[in-house]
Motif scaffolding. Structure first.
Motif, PDB file in Angstrom:
ATOM      1  N   ARG A   1       0.837  -0.999   0.156  1.00 58.98           N
ATOM      2  CA  ARG A   1       0.022  -0.120   0.025  1.00 58.98           C
ATOM      3  C   ARG A   1       1.008   1.367  -0.198  1.00 58.98           C
ATOM      4  NH1 ARG A   1      -2.795  -0.636   4.796  1.00 58.98           N
ATOM      5  NH2 ARG A   1      -4.165  -2.117   3.626  1.00 58.98           N
TER       6      ARG A   1
ATOM      7  N   ARG B   1       1.491   7.538  -6.295  1.00 56.05           N
ATOM      8  CA  ARG B   1       0.299   8.496  -6.461  1.00 56.05           C
ATOM      9  C   ARG B   1       0.627   9.895  -5.935  1.00 56.05           C
ATOM     10  NH1 ARG B   1      -4.904   6.984  -3.478  1.00 56.05           N
ATOM     11  NH2 ARG B   1      -3.579   7.951  -1.744  1.00 56.05           N
TER      12      ARG B   1
ATOM     13  N   TYR C   1      -8.366   4.525 -11.637  1.00 56.13           N
ATOM     14  CA  TYR C   1      -9.199   3.890 -10.532  1.00 56.13           C
ATOM     15  C   TYR C   1      -8.715   2.394 -10.245  1.00 56.13           C
ATOM     16  CZ  TYR C   1     -12.166   7.617 -11.671  1.00 56.13           C
ATOM     17  OH  TYR C   1     -12.756   9.193 -11.608  1.00 56.13           O
ATOM     18  N   LYS C   2      -8.268   1.882 -11.269  1.00 53.78           N
ATOM     19  CA  LYS C   2      -7.907   0.352 -10.861  1.00 53.78           C
ATOM     20  C   LYS C   2      -6.707   0.164 -10.031  1.00 53.78           C
ATOM     21  CE  LYS C   2      -5.523  -0.569 -15.185  1.00 53.78           C
ATOM     22  NZ  LYS C   2      -5.597  -1.604 -16.343  1.00 53.78           N
TER      23      LYS C   2
ATOM     24  N   ASN D   1      -6.118   1.518  -7.182  1.00 58.52           N
ATOM     25  CA  ASN D   1      -6.937   2.111  -5.739  1.00 58.52           C
ATOM     26  C   ASN D   1      -5.807   1.576  -4.563  1.00 58.52           C
ATOM     27  OD1 ASN D   1      -8.195   2.538  -3.306  1.00 58.52           O
ATOM     28  ND2 ASN D   1     -10.016   1.316  -4.042  1.00 58.52           N
ATOM     29  N   CYS D   2      -5.172   2.585  -3.954  1.00 59.06           N
ATOM     30  CA  CYS D   2      -4.117   1.803  -2.962  1.00 59.06           C
ATOM     31  C   CYS D   2      -4.578   1.509  -1.600  1.00 59.06           C
ATOM     32  CB  CYS D   2      -3.440   3.510  -2.519  1.00 59.06           C
ATOM     33  SG  CYS D   2      -2.303   4.024  -3.910  1.00 59.06           S
ATOM     34  N   SER D   3      -5.958   1.881  -1.404  1.00 59.26           N
ATOM     35  CA  SER D   3      -6.302   0.939  -0.277  1.00 59.26           C
ATOM     36  C   SER D   3      -6.497  -0.432  -0.435  1.00 59.26           C
ATOM     37  CB  SER D   3      -7.764   1.779   0.393  1.00 59.26           C
ATOM     38  OG  SER D   3      -8.677   1.487  -0.782  1.00 59.26           O
TER      39      SER D   3
END
Length: 170
Positions: free
Chosen positions: A109, A116, A132-133, A135-137
């Motif tokens: 993460r 980012r 969108y793909k 997504n760090c979370s």
């Protein structure tokens, strides 16, 4: 929305408007068997490991498909907007091979967040957003499961967590 921000190769363009014909190289000649290790793609050489295992996080079964999609981000990588972007992207498209894990080992993460954060100014200047793909979370912390750290090595306080690919194929 993602498609409008990052056109596919069907449109014969890379994610950042370059003609894909100038960046696509001949097919990779090594044999690949899903679930087994193979030599890593030339786009991802020297990132901390040199063997990959497919399918990857996007359920791509061969290196040519993974390389084609990864090449959409060539201009972003070449911008040097982040020292960890290359490791982040390569660990998604060409995850390290591991005998201990049945599913692809994702980037940590913190690696996603650093890439980012570092690339945000470049993306803004270029008129793009973080995909969108990515997504760090959705990526693990090393205390949760095995993941690829900033230097390209597998970092983990625990064993692998079996998880589905980030993108489901229907």
């Amino acid at each position: 929305v993602f498609r409008s921000l990052f056109p596919s190769f069907v449109d014969n363009k890379t994610a950042f408007g370059q003609n894909s014909d100038s960046t696509v190289e001949p097919p990779i000649s090594s044999r690949e068997v899903p679930g087994h290790c193979s030599r890593i793609s030339r786009l991802c050489e020297n990132i901390g490991y040199n063997l990959t295992q497919l399918p990857n996080h996007f359920n791509q079964q061969n290196q040519n498909d993974a390389e084609r999609e990864l090449s959409q981000f060539t201009s972003m990588i070449q911008s040097n907007c982040s020292s960890v972007l290359h490791v982040f992207l390569c660990s998604l498209y060409f995850p390290p091979c591991s005998d201990d894990c049945d599913s692809p080992i994702p980037p940590c993460r913190a690696v996603c967040r650093a890439a980012r954060r570092d690339c945000k100014p470049w993306l803004k200047r270029s008129g793009h957003r973080w995909p969108y793909k990515f997504n760090c979370s959705a990526f693990p912390d090393p205390s949760e499961s095995a993941c690829v750290g900033e230097d390209g090595t597998i970092t983990s306080g625990k064993s692998c967590v079996i998880s589905p690919p980030l993108v489901r194929v229907v």
